[in-house]
Scaffold this motif. Structure first.
Motif, mmCIF file in Angstrom:
data_model
loop_
_atom_site.group_PDB
_atom_site.id
_atom_site.type_symbol
_atom_site.label_atom_id
_atom_site.label_comp_id
_atom_site.label_asym_id
_atom_site.label_seq_id
_atom_site.Cartn_x
_atom_site.Cartn_y
_atom_site.Cartn_z
ATOM 1 N N GLU A 128 0.789 -1.129 -0.041
ATOM 2 C CA GLU A 128 -0.086 -0.060 -0.035
ATOM 3 C C GLU A 128 0.878 1.188 0.047
ATOM 4 O OE1 GLU A 128 -3.417 0.098 -0.510
ATOM 5 O OE2 GLU A 128 -3.014 -1.911 -0.974
ATOM 6 N N GLN A 129 2.114 1.192 0.778
ATOM 7 C CA GLN A 129 2.945 2.275 0.792
ATOM 8 C C GLN A 129 3.510 2.428 -0.575
ATOM 9 O OE1 GLN A 129 4.949 0.770 4.230
ATOM 10 N NE2 GLN A 129 4.738 2.928 5.086
ATOM 11 N N TRP A 130 3.705 1.518 -1.138
ATOM 12 C CA TRP A 130 4.351 1.516 -2.635
ATOM 13 C C TRP A 130 3.170 2.099 -3.589
ATOM 14 C CZ3 TRP A 130 9.153 2.234 -3.687
ATOM 15 C CH2 TRP A 130 10.144 1.607 -3.362
ATOM 16 N N LYS A 131 2.047 1.716 -3.523
ATOM 17 C CA LYS A 131 1.201 2.221 -4.460
ATOM 18 C C LYS A 131 0.987 3.817 -4.264
ATOM 19 C CE LYS A 131 -1.785 -1.729 -4.738
ATOM 20 N NZ LYS A 131 -3.020 -2.255 -4.332
ATOM 21 N N ARG A 132 0.926 4.257 -2.948
ATOM 22 C CA ARG A 132 0.809 5.639 -2.668
ATOM 23 C C ARG A 132 2.013 6.439 -2.709
ATOM 24 N NH1 ARG A 132 -1.938 3.565 1.716
ATOM 25 N NH2 ARG A 132 -0.213 3.462 3.041
ATOM 26 N N GLU A 133 3.149 6.075 -3.154
ATOM 27 C CA GLU A 133 4.319 6.700 -3.169
ATOM 28 C C GLU A 133 4.488 6.822 -4.883
ATOM 29 O OE1 GLU A 133 8.235 8.603 -3.255
ATOM 30 O OE2 GLU A 133 6.943 7.903 -1.549
ATOM 31 N N SER A 134 4.059 5.919 -5.392
ATOM 32 C CA SER A 134 3.976 5.813 -6.879
ATOM 33 C C SER A 134 2.996 6.785 -7.629
ATOM 34 C CB SER A 134 3.725 4.225 -7.462
ATOM 35 O OG SER A 134 4.694 3.377 -7.273
ATOM 36 N N VAL A 135 1.893 6.856 -7.153
ATOM 37 C CA VAL A 135 0.751 7.672 -7.350
ATOM 38 C C VAL A 135 1.280 9.268 -7.215
ATOM 39 C CG1 VAL A 135 -1.500 8.719 -6.943
ATOM 40 C CG2 VAL A 135 -1.148 6.193 -7.257
ATOM 41 N N GLU A 136 1.993 9.402 -5.912
ATOM 42 C CA GLU A 136 2.347 10.624 -5.451
ATOM 43 C C GLU A 136 3.706 11.077 -6.468
ATOM 44 O OE1 GLU A 136 2.847 14.374 -4.024
ATOM 45 O OE2 GLU A 136 1.139 12.771 -3.673
ATOM 46 N N ARG A 137 4.451 10.381 -7.062
ATOM 47 C CA ARG A 137 5.572 10.589 -7.953
ATOM 48 C C ARG A 137 4.697 10.857 -9.214
ATOM 49 N NH1 ARG A 137 10.621 10.315 -6.723
ATOM 50 N NH2 ARG A 137 11.219 9.789 -4.598
ATOM 51 N N ILE A 138 3.799 10.211 -9.688
ATOM 52 C CA ILE A 138 3.088 10.393 -10.963
ATOM 53 C C ILE A 138 2.516 11.938 -10.940
ATOM 54 C CG2 ILE A 138 1.330 9.766 -12.522
ATOM 55 C CD1 ILE A 138 2.189 6.933 -11.671
ATOM 56 N N ARG A 139 1.864 12.291 -9.926
ATOM 57 C CA ARG A 139 1.385 13.601 -9.626
ATOM 58 C C ARG A 139 2.272 14.598 -9.718
ATOM 59 N NH1 ARG A 139 -2.977 11.354 -5.356
ATOM 60 N NH2 ARG A 139 -4.555 10.985 -6.782
ATOM 61 N N THR A 140 3.479 14.541 -9.042
ATOM 62 C CA THR A 140 4.410 15.719 -9.154
ATOM 63 C C THR A 140 5.549 15.729 -10.135
ATOM 64 O OG1 THR A 140 5.582 14.488 -7.224
ATOM 65 C CG2 THR A 140 4.066 15.865 -6.181
ATOM 66 N N ALA A 141 5.497 14.803 -11.113
ATOM 67 C CA ALA A 141 6.348 14.594 -11.941
ATOM 68 C C ALA A 141 6.507 15.865 -12.724
ATOM 69 C CB ALA A 141 6.062 13.512 -13.004
ATOM 70 N N SER A 142 7.934 16.387 -12.589
ATOM 71 C CA SER A 142 8.243 17.629 -13.268
ATOM 72 C C SER A 142 8.279 17.720 -14.823
ATOM 73 C CB SER A 142 9.698 17.922 -12.814
ATOM 74 O OG SER A 142 10.640 17.091 -13.237
ATOM 75 N N SER A 143 7.977 16.602 -15.295
ATOM 76 C CA SER A 143 7.954 16.404 -16.989
ATOM 77 C C SER A 143 6.700 16.622 -17.361
ATOM 78 C CB SER A 143 8.309 15.037 -17.358
ATOM 79 O OG SER A 143 7.516 14.105 -16.567
ATOM 80 N N LEU A 144 5.719 16.762 -16.274
ATOM 81 C CA LEU A 144 4.253 16.904 -16.980
ATOM 82 C C LEU A 144 4.178 18.611 -17.124
ATOM 83 C CD1 LEU A 144 2.164 14.615 -14.543
ATOM 84 C CD2 LEU A 144 2.902 14.232 -16.934
ATOM 85 N N THR A 145 3.961 19.055 -18.075
ATOM 86 C CA THR A 145 3.812 20.614 -18.481
ATOM 87 C C THR A 145 2.610 21.021 -18.620
ATOM 88 O OG1 THR A 145 4.092 20.119 -20.913
ATOM 89 C CG2 THR A 145 6.389 20.614 -19.689
ATOM 90 N N GLU A 146 1.531 20.174 -18.654
ATOM 91 C CA GLU A 146 0.079 20.332 -18.911
ATOM 92 C C GLU A 146 -0.512 19.778 -17.605
ATOM 93 O OE1 GLU A 146 -1.757 19.724 -22.491
ATOM 94 O OE2 GLU A 146 0.172 20.136 -23.557
ATOM 95 N N PRO A 147 -1.621 20.298 -17.123
ATOM 96 C CA PRO A 147 -2.427 19.795 -16.019
ATOM 97 C C PRO A 147 -2.934 18.587 -16.263
ATOM 98 C CG PRO A 147 -3.323 21.785 -16.520
ATOM 99 C CD PRO A 147 -2.220 21.661 -17.485
ATOM 100 N N TYR A 148 -2.967 17.227 -15.986
ATOM 101 C CA TYR A 148 -3.539 16.038 -16.212
ATOM 102 C C TYR A 148 -4.289 15.624 -14.994
ATOM 103 C CZ TYR A 148 -0.367 15.877 -20.432
ATOM 104 O OH TYR A 148 0.080 15.998 -21.404
ATOM 105 N N GLU A 149 -5.401 14.973 -15.240
ATOM 106 C CA GLU A 149 -6.080 14.435 -13.881
ATOM 107 C C GLU A 149 -5.554 13.030 -13.834
ATOM 108 O OE1 GLU A 149 -10.484 13.396 -12.529
ATOM 109 O OE2 GLU A 149 -10.179 15.356 -13.695
#
Length: 156
Positions: A128-149
């Motif tokens: 569960e911690q790995w899932k949360r960590e992975s989701v958080e890293r995806i959300r904060t990825a600096s390579s995302l230049t446009e807002p994505y849901e």
């Protein structure tokens, strides 16, 4: 080397020598020598360290003798790419600037990435911690230049 047309054929070619990662590792060590104490200390995996300790010590070979007749620039580049120390091994950006690859290099069309911090991968998280960590890293990825849901189910 003859390419059979399918990617899975690459590992079967006699030119590549060996078809398992352990065999490849031993072949690399036969050329580069087994890692010294400094490099062994840097290995994050205790399992890898223990395995390497079971191997007979191998000394680094002279690349110029092993690849006698090959392009000296290619030999130099190969030696830099097979450096067992990740801290001193040539980067992709540096490799593209090497004489052997310079005719293919186009610095104006070769983006570089920021250093990837993989230290979190050594954490001892439960699933569960790995899932949360992975989701958080995806959300904060600096390579995302446009807002994505991002919608991710953390259910099992």
């Amino acid at each position: 080397m003859r390419y059979g047309g399918r990617s899975e054929d690459w590992g079967r070619s006699e030119d590549w020598g060996g078809n398992k990662y352990i065999d490849q590792l031993i072949r690399i060590f036969a050329l580069t020598g087994t890692p010294g104490k400094e490099i062994m200390r840097k290995l994050a995996s205790e399992e890898a360290r223990n395995y390497i300790k079971t191997l007979p010590p191998m000394k680094k070979k002279d690349f110029k003798q092993v690849f006698k007749g090959a392009n000296p620039s290619a030999i130099d580049l190969m030696e830099k790419m097979l450096d067992l120390d990740a801290d001193t091994r040539i980067t992709a950006e540096q490799a593209l600037a090497e004489p052997y690859l310079s005719r293919y290099a186009d610095p104006s069309d070769e983006p570089t990435a920021e250093h990837y911090d993989q230290s979190y991968e050594e954490e001892d998280y439960d699933t569960e911690q790995w899932k949360r960590e992975s989701v958080e890293r995806i959300r904060t990825a600096s390579s995302l230049t446009e807002p994505y849901e991002i919608t991710v189910s953390l259910g099992t």
